[in-house]
Design a protein around this motif. Structure first.
Motif, PDB file in Angstrom:
ATOM      1  N   SER A  26      -2.093  12.130  -9.206  1.00 17.82           N
ATOM      2  CA  SER A  26      -2.017  10.501  -9.121  1.00 17.82           C
ATOM      3  C   SER A  26      -3.278   9.870  -8.491  1.00 17.82           C
ATOM      4  O   SER A  26      -3.920  10.520  -7.668  1.00 17.82           O
ATOM      5  N   THR A  28      -3.137   7.859  -5.906  1.00 18.95           N
ATOM      6  CA  THR A  28      -2.781   7.744  -4.789  1.00 18.95           C
ATOM      7  C   THR A  28      -3.226   8.867  -4.082  1.00 18.95           C
ATOM      8  O   THR A  28      -3.823   8.822  -2.930  1.00 18.95           O
ATOM      9  N   THR A  29      -3.151  10.224  -4.717  1.00 21.48           N
ATOM     10  CA  THR A  29      -3.434  11.341  -4.154  1.00 21.48           C
ATOM     11  C   THR A  29      -5.040  11.359  -4.081  1.00 21.48           C
ATOM     12  O   THR A  29      -5.801  11.978  -3.119  1.00 21.48           O
ATOM     13  N   ASN A  31      -6.905   8.862  -4.105  1.00 29.76           N
ATOM     14  CA  ASN A  31      -7.575   7.703  -2.717  1.00 29.76           C
ATOM     15  C   ASN A  31      -7.248   8.538  -1.597  1.00 29.76           C
ATOM     16  O   ASN A  31      -7.976   8.117  -0.826  1.00 29.76           O
ATOM     17  N   GLY A 121       0.609   9.961   1.307  1.00 29.12           N
ATOM     18  CA  GLY A 121      -0.493   9.334   0.697  1.00 29.12           C
ATOM     19  C   GLY A 121      -1.278   8.728   1.717  1.00 29.12           C
ATOM     20  O   GLY A 121      -2.609   8.332   1.201  1.00 29.12           O
TER      21      GLY A 121
END
Length: 453
Positions: A26, A28-29, A31, A121
């Motif tokens: 994802s 989020t991961t 980032n 996250g």
């Protein structure tokens, strides 16, 4: 051969995202991973500033104390790390205190036991700890300027315990940990007050209690120059600190995000450059000579001053802040010498006077847009914010400075009364390398125990 290398590189680039984020590909991961790498890199840069402080203090003092300077810096970094893990981090950022108590100190996360990895996250708390520990270590190293060439090694040990467990963490909590100054909107992005002024005030308390080094002042009050043994070390130290400051300031964004850390770094470079130029020119104008030491101090003063405001001001203001810091540090050093305060590495001027100016500068130059982006305080006087932000900045300087001085003075006064703070006259003359450690940092240069460098 070149063709094979290009094929291999392309294959790795295609495979890396799959390997690195196979479990959770994802955004989020991704980032979180980038933010974590940036905070780790910034923390390393700030920790490496200890090398700059070793060279700065060693180069600015005499050869007979060089080994002592290097050794005690590493020792106090180690001791400070343990104390910060056990107590300091919890007081700075612990969130278990009542609402009333939390205004003044944190209460929790003692003997910090972080999660193995981030589950939501956000940047792992392990990295935030390392980053904040590096800041605490810098503040402690600044305080050592007031101890230089005349303090017992035992006093470094005791002061480290109190400074890292109570003095620095309380101030860090007030401004960065959700304390009462944070709620008032005090703007100190990377620590002109929290780190630099706090350390400088600790140095002031020490140098008052220790009194000047032997031979620094004559009976008529005139000062003698006690030159450092290696100006090249000092210049290299400034360069190392300058580079480390990008971790210090830009790293305080603790995120890659939209690249705002680049803007912070940009302002940092302008402030440092302006400080170096202004200090050299003012020394040349006043004394008729272009003083290298003044110029080096000016670069550091520009860095210290822009530390509070690097995320709040536009580029032209960063230049002005650096220029003023460069002039201020020159006259501040003259002032302290005139009132017979012996400050061997100019900590009071570089980190104290410039730290005060940098913090106050936000009350003048902070823009509404940048204050909103950072989410702290409001615009300064020159950008339509009136006098409010300047008042908040002045209050933060006054209360933090007063607390740091009172606490540091009490601790060191007790040390002085209980076990003694200063080495004997004989030990000071032969040097702390031999008297405190039994060997010289430059053994081939120091032929006899009684040699004075």
């Amino acid at each position: 051969m070149m063709k094979k290398c290009l094929i291999a590189v392309c294959a790795l680039l295609l495979l890396f995202p799959t390997i690195a984020f196979a479990d959770d590909p994802s955004a989020t991961t991704l980032n979180m991973g980038l933010n974590a790498l940036w905070v780790m890199l910034a923390g390393i840069l700030v920790l490496l500033m200890q090398g700059g402080f070793i060279l700065l203090e060693a180069g600015s003092t005499r050869m007979k104390n060089a080994g002592h300077v290097a050794g005690k810096t590493i020792f106090t970094l180690g001791l400070g790390s343990i104390v910060y893990w056990a107590v300091g981090y919890g007081i700075s950022f612990g969130g278990d205190a009542s609402e009333a108590l939390n205004k003044f100190m944190g209460l929790g996360s003692f003997f910090f036991d972080p999660a193995v990895a981030s589950a939501d996250g956000s940047t792992p708390t392990t990295l935030f700890f390392i980053f904040q520990l590096a800041f605490a270590a810098v503040s402690l190293s600044i305080a050592w300027g007031g101890f230089a060439e005349r303090a017992k090694l035992s006093s470094y040990l005791i002061f480290t315990l109190f400074f890292i467990s109570i003095i620095y963490p309380v101030i860090a909590h007030w401004i960065w940990g959700g304390g009462w100054l944070a709620k008032d909107g005090a703007q100190d992005f990377a620590g002109s007050t929290v780190v630099h002024l706090t350390g400088a005030i600790g140095a002031l308390a020490a140098t008052i209690l220790l009194k000047p080094r032997i031979g620094k002042f004559n009976k008529d009050g005139s000062a003698n120059g006690i030159l450092g043994h290696n100006q090249v070390f000092t210049a290299l130290a400034v360069l190392l600190l300058w580079i480390g400051w990008f971790g210090f300031n830009a790293g305080s964004t603790v995120a890659v995000g939209d690249g705002f850390f680049g803007y912070v770094a940009f302002n940092t470079q302008l402030g440092a450059a302006a400080g170096a130029v202004a200090a050299l020119l003012i020394s040349w104008l006043v004394t008729g000579k272009a003083d290298i030491t003044a110029m080096l101090n000016g670069a550091l003063a520009g860095l210290v001053a822009i530390t509070a405001s690097c995320a709040f001001v536009v580029p032209w203001a960063a230049v002005v802040i650096g220029l003023v810091a460069g002039v201020l540090v020159f006259f501040s050093a003259k002032f302290f010498e005139k009132i017979k305060v012996d400050d061997p590495i100019f900590a009071l001027s570089v980190h104290g006077a410039a730290g005060v100016w940098g913090t106050l500068a936000n009350g003048l130059f902070a823009t509404e847009q940048l204050a909103g982006k950072v989410g702290v305080g409001q615009a300064g006087l020159f950008y339509g914010g009136g006098w409010h932000q300047l008042g908040v900045q002045a209050l933060s300087v006054a209360v933090c400075g007063a607390f740091a001085f009172a606490a540091s003075f009490i601790v060191l006064w007790v040390v002085k009364q209980a076990i003694g703070f200063r080495v004997t006259e004989e030990q000071e003359i032969i040097g702390l390398d031999l008297s405190e450690h039994g060997n010289y940092g430059y053994p081939e240069q120091m032929k006899k125990a009684g040699t004075s460098a």
